[in-house]
Write an enzyme that holds these catalytic residues in place. Structure first.
Site, PDB file in Angstrom:
ATOM      1  N   GLU A 203       0.863  -1.177   0.000  1.00  0.00           N
ATOM      2  CA  GLU A 203       0.000   0.000   0.000  1.00  0.00           C
ATOM      3  C   GLU A 203       0.894   1.218   0.000  1.00  0.00           C
ATOM      4  O   GLU A 203       1.994   1.184   0.553  1.00  0.00           O
ATOM      5  CB  GLU A 203      -0.845   0.036   1.288  1.00  0.00           C
ATOM      6  CG  GLU A 203      -2.302  -0.258   1.063  1.00  0.00           C
ATOM      7  CD  GLU A 203      -3.113  -0.248   2.341  1.00  0.00           C
ATOM      8  OE1 GLU A 203      -2.801   0.535   3.262  1.00  0.00           O
ATOM      9  OE2 GLU A 203      -4.076  -1.023   2.428  1.00  0.00           O
ATOM     10  N   HIS A 238       1.120   1.433  15.875  1.00  0.00           N
ATOM     11  CA  HIS A 238      -0.020   1.367  14.958  1.00  0.00           C
ATOM     12  C   HIS A 238      -1.295   0.867  15.637  1.00  0.00           C
ATOM     13  O   HIS A 238      -2.216   0.418  14.975  1.00  0.00           O
ATOM     14  CB  HIS A 238       0.274   0.485  13.743  1.00  0.00           C
ATOM     15  CG  HIS A 238       1.392   1.009  12.879  1.00  0.00           C
ATOM     16  ND1 HIS A 238       1.390   2.265  12.347  1.00  0.00           N
ATOM     17  CD2 HIS A 238       2.537   0.432  12.473  1.00  0.00           C
ATOM     18  CE1 HIS A 238       2.489   2.443  11.646  1.00  0.00           C
ATOM     19  NE2 HIS A 238       3.210   1.361  11.711  1.00  0.00           N
ATOM     20  N   ARG A 295     -16.813  -6.758  14.047  1.00  0.00           N
ATOM     21  CA  ARG A 295     -17.077  -7.029  15.471  1.00  0.00           C
ATOM     22  C   ARG A 295     -17.320  -5.718  16.189  1.00  0.00           C
ATOM     23  O   ARG A 295     -17.231  -4.647  15.585  1.00  0.00           O
ATOM     24  CB  ARG A 295     -15.857  -7.694  16.091  1.00  0.00           C
ATOM     25  CG  ARG A 295     -14.617  -6.837  15.842  1.00  0.00           C
ATOM     26  CD  ARG A 295     -13.437  -7.234  16.676  1.00  0.00           C
ATOM     27  NE  ARG A 295     -12.170  -6.819  16.098  1.00  0.00           N
ATOM     28  CZ  ARG A 295     -11.608  -5.629  16.241  1.00  0.00           C
ATOM     29  NH1 ARG A 295     -12.193  -4.694  16.948  1.00  0.00           N
ATOM     30  NH2 ARG A 295     -10.452  -5.347  15.674  1.00  0.00           N
TER      31      ARG A 295
END
Ligand code: ADP
Length: 509
Positions: A203, A238, A295
Site C-alpha cells: 500500500e 499502529h 465485530r
C-alpha cells in the site's frame, strides 16, 4: 415472542465480557461466563449468572478452544454466543461452528467475516462498492523484480501489509528499494507465524494520515445505518490508545460522505450486525478505505456516549432477527466523548506490558464519566492476554469540557502495583496539539520523541519526590547524565512541584 437469546454465553474475558454481560442483564438475559485457570476469580466470573472452566491459561488452550466453548454452550443450554472482540470474534470457522450447532453467533455471517477478514478481498469489495482505497498492489509470487516494479509504481514510501493482518502484525514501512527485500521477507515470516497465512501486499504509505472510522449497524430487515465517526489517530505501534467522537476535523458533509460509503460496503458484503469501516484521511481531507472490522470495537463506548445508543443491545436484537430500534434520521450526536484506554503498560519503556497484582484500585466517577473495567483491587494482570485494565470514557458538552473532565477523571484514578497508561493520558490531554485537534497517527513520535510522560497520580507521591530530590542534587552538583534521564527527572520534578503547589516553576533549570 419467545426470546431466542434468553441466555447468552460470552466467549471472552475482562472488561469486554463484563460490558456484554451488562447489556444482557439490562435486557433481562442471563449471562454465562467462561474462564481459564488464571481467571478463576476474575471479576467477569463473579458478575456472570453462571460460569464454566474452559481450560488452562494460554488462550490457545482456553478462550480460543472452539469445540470446548460449543460444548459449554450446549451444557449451559444457551442459544447465543457473544464473542466480544479479539479471540474468536472475527473467526469465520467459529461462526460456522455455532451455526452448525444451532447456536446464534452474535456477529455477521461466517461468509462475510471470511470475506472482510481478508484485507485483499475487502479492498476489492470496497472498490466494487465505489469506495476510494489507498493506492496499492498485490502480487502472486514474491519475485523481487516484480515487487520492486510495483513498489516503484506506487512510489516510496510503501507499506507492506499482511492480507490476514490485525494488531499491526506483518506491517513494514519501506522507504527505499534497498530495504524492500529484507522487509518483505520479515513481513512474510511474521504474518505466517501470527496468522498461518504469509500473503502480503503493498500500500502507499500515507504521511501523517488520520485514522477515522465509521460505526455501522445493519439488521436482517434491510436497515443499514451509520452512527458517526470515531477519531483514533493517537496510536502506539499502529494500535489505538485514545479515541474521540466526533473527530475534530470531520465536517457534517464529510461525515455524510464517509457514512454513506460505509453503508455501501455493508450492503455490498451482506453485512449483519455491528461493524466498523476504517478509513485513513490524508492532509487534503481525502479519505481512503482501510478495512472493515466485523465485530464490536474496543472504542465503541465513545459512539454510545454521544448517540445514547447501546450498541451491544442492538447487536443482540439484530442477532435475534429483530429490527434495530433506530433509523438514520433518529441518530444524532450530542456533545463530545473521549476514551483513554488504561493498559497495564509502562509508557516510559515504550509501552512495554507490565503484568502483576493490582494492589490498590479506585475508579473515578461523577458527572459524564464511564469506566468499563475488568478488574478490582487484588486482581492479577496475567501475562497471557492483552494487558488492558479498563477504558475510561468521558462525555462533555463540547470538546474542551470533555478534555477537562478527562483530566479530572485521570487524576482521580488510583491504580497501584502495575505501571499504567494513566499518566500518558494526562500528558496527551495537556498537549497543545491535542487541544487544537491538530494531530495525526504519528502524534506520539512527534510530541513525545523521548517517551517522557507524566506519572500517574498514584505513583507521584513517592516517585516524583525521589526524582525531585535527584534532580535538585544533579543540578546543584552539575552531575553529568544522559539527556533522556535528565528530562525524565526534570519532568518528575515539575510534577512534584505542581502537586505540592510549590511556586517558581517558570525558572528554567
Ligand atoms: P491492523 O489491522 O493490523 O491493525 P490496519 O490496516 O487497521 O492494521 O492499520 C493500523 C494502523 O496502521 C492505521 O491506523 C495507521 O496508523 C497505520 N496504517 C495502515 N495503513 C497505512 C497506510 N497505507 N499509510 C499510513 N499508515 C497506515
Amino acid at each position: 415472542m419467545e426470546r431466542l437469546a434468553s441466555k447468552i454465553l460470552i466467549a471472552n474475558r475482562g472488561e469486554i465480557a463484563i460490558r456484554v454481560m451488562r447489556a444482557c442483564h439490562d435486557a433481562g438475559i442471563r449471562s454465562v461466563a467462561v474462564y481459564s485457570d488464571c481467571d478463576k476469580t476474575a471479576y467477569h466470573v463473579r458478575l456472570a449468572d453462571e460460569a464454566y472452566h474452559v481450560g488452562p491459561s494460554p488462550s490457545v488452550e482456553s478462550y480460543l478452544k472452539q469445540e470446548k466453548i460449543i460444548e459449554i454452550a450446549r451444557q449451559a443450554d444457551v442459544k447465543a454466543i457473544h464473542p466480544g472482540y479479539g479471540f474468536l470474534a472475527e473467526n469465520a470457522e467459529f461462526a460456522r461452528l455455532c451455526e452448525k450447532n444451532g447456536i446464534i453467533f452474535i456477529g455477521p455471517k461466517p461468509e462475510t467475516i471470511a470475506l472482510l477478514g481478508d484485507k485483499l478481498a475487502a479492498r476489492q469489495m470496497a472498490t466494487k462498492a465505489g469506495l476510494p482505497v489507498v493506492p496499492g498492489a498485490k502480487f502472486d509470487n514474491t519475485d523481487m523484480k516484480i515487487v520492486a516494479e510495483k513498489a516503484a509504481e506506487i512510489g516510496y514510501p510503501v507499506l507492506i501489509k499482511a492480507a490476514a493482518g490485525g494488531g499491526g502484525k506483518g506491517m513494514r514501512i519501506v522507504r527505499s528499494e534497498s530495504d524492500l527485500t529484507e522487509s518483505l521477507e520479515s513481513a512474510i515470516r511474521e504474518a505466517g507465524s501470527a496468522f498461518g497465512d504469509g500473503r502480503v501486499y503493498l500500500e502507499k504509505y500515507l504521511e501523517k494520515p488520520r485514522h477515522i472510522e465509521i460505526q455501522i449497524l445493519t439488521d436482517s430487515h434491510g436497515n443499514a445505518v451509520y452512527l458517526g465517526e470515531r477519531e483514533c489517530s493517537i496510536q502506539r505501534r499502529h494500535q489505538k490508545v485514545i479515541e474521540e467522537s466526533p473527530s475534530p476535523i470531520v465536517s457534517q458533509e464529510l461525515r455524510k460522505r464517509m457514512g454513506e460509503a460505509a453503508v455501501n460496503i455493508a450492503r455490498e458484503s451482506d453485512y449483519l450486525g455491528a461493524g466498523t469501516v476504517e478509513f485513513l484521511v490524508d492532509q487534503d481531507m481525502n479519505f481512503y478505505f482501510l478495512e472493515v472490522n466485523t465485530r464490536l470495537q474496543v472504542e465503541h463506548p465513545v459512539t454510545e456516549m454521544v448517540t445514547g445508543i447501546d450498541l451491544v443491545r442492538e447487536q443482540i436484537r439484530i442477532a435475534e432477527g429483530r429490527p434495530m430500534t433506530i433509523s438514520q434520521e433518529e441518530i444524532s450526536s450530542r456533545g463530545h466523548a473521549i476514551e483513554c484506554r488504561v493498559y497495564a503498560e509502562d509508557p516510559h519503556q515504550d509501552f512495554m506490558p507490565s503484568t502483576g497484582l493490582i494492589t490498590e484500585y479506585r475508579e473515578p466517577s461523577g458527572p459524564g464519566i464511564r469506566v468499563d473495567s475488568g478488574v478490582v483491587a487484588g486482581s492479577e494482570i496475567p501475562m497471557f492476554y492483552d494487558p488492558i485494565i479498563s477504558k475510561l470514557i468521558v462525555w462533555g458538552r463540547d470538546r474542551k469540557e470533555a478534555i477537562e473532565r478527562m483530566l479530572r477523571a485521570l487524576s482521580e484514578y488510583r491504580i497501584s502495583g502495575v505501571h499504567t497508561t494513566v499518566g500518558f493520558g494526562c500528558s496527551v490531554m495537556r498537549s497543545p496539539r491535542f487541544h487544537m485537534g491538530d494531530y495525526a497517527t504519528d502524534f506520539i513520535d512527534v510530541e513525545f520523541p523521548e517517551r517522557i510522560f507524566e506519572c500517574a497520580e498514584a505513583d507521584q507521591g513517592e516517585k516524583a519526590a525521589i526524582a525531585a530530590v535527584v534532580y535538585e542534587y544533579m543540578t546543584r552538583q552539575k552531575v553529568q547524565t544522559t539527556f533522556k534521564k535528565r528530562r525524565e527527572y526534570r519532568s518528575n520534578w515539575v510534577h512534584y512541584h505542581r502537586r505540592e503547589g510549590i511556586k517558581g516553576l517558570s525558572k528554567r533549570r
